[in-house]
Design an enzyme around this catalytic site. Structure first.
Site, PDB file in Angstrom:
ATOM      1  N   GLU A  47      26.922 -57.927 -20.440  1.00 35.50           N
ATOM      2  CA  GLU A  47      25.547 -58.211 -20.874  1.00 35.50           C
ATOM      3  C   GLU A  47      24.765 -58.783 -19.684  1.00 35.50           C
ATOM      4  O   GLU A  47      25.328 -59.516 -18.878  1.00 35.50           O
ATOM      5  CB  GLU A  47      25.607 -59.270 -21.992  1.00 35.50           C
ATOM      6  N   ASN A 110      16.937 -57.804 -24.762  1.00 36.17           N
ATOM      7  CA  ASN A 110      18.247 -57.890 -24.131  1.00 36.17           C
ATOM      8  C   ASN A 110      18.904 -56.531 -24.435  1.00 36.17           C
ATOM      9  O   ASN A 110      19.269 -56.255 -25.573  1.00 36.17           O
ATOM     10  CB  ASN A 110      19.010 -59.061 -24.757  1.00 36.17           C
ATOM     11  N   LYS A 127      19.621 -55.721 -28.224  1.00 39.55           N
ATOM     12  CA  LYS A 127      20.411 -56.738 -28.946  1.00 39.55           C
ATOM     13  C   LYS A 127      19.682 -57.236 -30.201  1.00 39.55           C
ATOM     14  O   LYS A 127      18.540 -57.696 -30.127  1.00 39.55           O
ATOM     15  CB  LYS A 127      20.699 -57.902 -28.006  1.00 39.55           C
ATOM     16  N   GLU A 146      17.795 -67.660 -25.871  1.00 42.51           N
ATOM     17  CA  GLU A 146      17.595 -66.206 -26.022  1.00 42.51           C
ATOM     18  C   GLU A 146      16.433 -65.878 -26.955  1.00 42.51           C
ATOM     19  O   GLU A 146      15.745 -64.888 -26.768  1.00 42.51           O
ATOM     20  CB  GLU A 146      18.882 -65.538 -26.520  1.00 42.51           C
ATOM     21  N   CYS A 172      27.035 -58.914 -26.890  1.00 43.85           N
ATOM     22  CA  CYS A 172      27.511 -60.300 -27.003  1.00 43.85           C
ATOM     23  C   CYS A 172      27.570 -60.835 -28.424  1.00 43.85           C
ATOM     24  O   CYS A 172      28.484 -60.541 -29.166  1.00 43.85           O
ATOM     25  CB  CYS A 172      26.700 -61.213 -26.101  1.00 43.85           C
ATOM     26  N   ASN A 197      28.248 -62.683 -22.383  1.00 41.35           N
ATOM     27  CA  ASN A 197      28.238 -63.911 -21.566  1.00 41.35           C
ATOM     28  C   ASN A 197      28.499 -65.035 -22.552  1.00 41.35           C
ATOM     29  O   ASN A 197      27.625 -65.384 -23.346  1.00 41.35           O
ATOM     30  CB  ASN A 197      26.851 -64.193 -20.975  1.00 41.35           C
TER      31      ASN A 197
END
Ligand code: CDV
Length: 310
Positions: A47, A110, A127, A146, A172, A197
């Site tokens: 990621e 993302n 994501k 995020e 992730c 991550n």
């Protein structure tokens, strides 16, 4: 005749804030070469592969923020990766921060993309499950922002015909949610690719215990088994800008068994020959969806975001 795909998880060690895209891409190309020399046809990178994991910091300067995002893919600095992969005849999954301008408005995701062995773009995923907060949390020792830096993905969990199979992508935190795998499995996926991550020192922010590595394995193995899919999961690992990221990049069979796992928290390639027909194995028996699922009893899952209050 059995269908096989040699897949690799190309784990990356830490990326410093000062590392340039050119330096990172050189590392990615070195990993591609190693994967290719070991017979890999598909490589999964982590990621947000191209920079340090910047959502750990609160930034307000738009120029400083924009510098972490890609506005085109491939761009000038990432093109050498695409060229090298095409020359090596190796496909790849790459995670990165994506900035698009729509009707004059900046949108940030993302994102991951899938590129085939001919260098052709296969698909994109944005994501969906964004962990953390949309503003800094003064009570927390470490930040995870995020929800401040990205909006939830708007492309759904699609499955792409590629590499002689049907491939899905996740990023992730998505790997912890059973819905992620199940939607793709219902679309016929046989292999799911995930970059991550995951810090193990954000106590108080996420986990309340020291089980981060166990939860990583548990989520991926359960997702693989319960949906009879191969899962190739790749970490960005190691001590990065004061944060400790777990490794454990792994290739998990539809049986839930780990067939290969990284032993370091640095740049490392793990490879496995995946029998794609194995993905049908449990779907013919214990997880024969059409025969055994009872969707009328699952409605709450899509109708409700959180638990029902009494
Ligand atoms: N990048 C992530 O989504 N990380 C989360 C951590 C922060 C909990 C994860 O689920 O691994």
């Amino acid at each position: 005749m059995s269908r096989t795909l040699v897949a690799a998880a190309a784990q990356m060690g830490p990326i410093a804030l000062s590392d340039t895209r050119r330096e990172v891409v050189a590392r990615l190309i070195a990993l591609l070469h190693e994967a290719a020399s070991r017979g890999a046809e598909l490589v999964v990178f982590p990621e947000l592969t191209l920079t340090t994991f910047f959502p750990r910091w609160y930034m307000t300067d738009p120029d400083e923020i924009d510098a972490f995002y890609e506005t085109e893919m491939p761009g000038r600095e990432t093109l050498p990766l695409f060229e090298a992969a095409k020359k090596l005849r190796i496909g790849f999954y790459l995670g990165y921060a994506e900035l698009v301008v729509e009707n004059g408005v900046k949108r940030r995701f993302n994102t991951s993309i899938l590129v085939d062995r001919d260098g052709e773009f296969v698909g994109k995923y944005r994501k969906i499950h964004l962990p953390g907060w949309d503003a800094p949390q003064p009570d927390l020792k470490s930040q995870h922002l995020e929800k401040y830096y990205f909006e939830p993905g708007d492309l759904g969990f699609n499955v792409f015909e590629a590499f002689g199979t049907r491939v899905g992508m996740a990023i992730c935190n998505d790997r912890r949610w059973p819905e992620t795998y199940r939607v793709m499995a219902l679309r016929g996926s046989e292999m799911i690719l995930v970059g991550y991550n995951t810090p193990d020192d954000h106590t108080g922010n996420f986990d309340f215990d020291s089980l981060t590595q166990f939860h990583n394995q548990l989520s991926i193995q359960a997702g693989a088994y319960q949906n009879s899919n191969w899962v190739i999961a790749t970490a960005k690992a190691g001590h990065e800008e004061g944060s400790n990221l777990i490794g454990q990049s792994m290739i998990v069979a539809p049986s839930g068994q780990i067939v290969a796992m990284a032993t370091s928290t640095d740049d490392e390639v793990v490879v496995a020959k995946c029998d794609l027909d194995m993905a049908a194995l449990y779907r013919k028996t214990i997880f024969d969806f059409a025969r055994h699922r009872e969707p009328e009893h699952y409605r709450l899952i899509v109708e409700n975001r959180g638990p029902l209050t009494s």
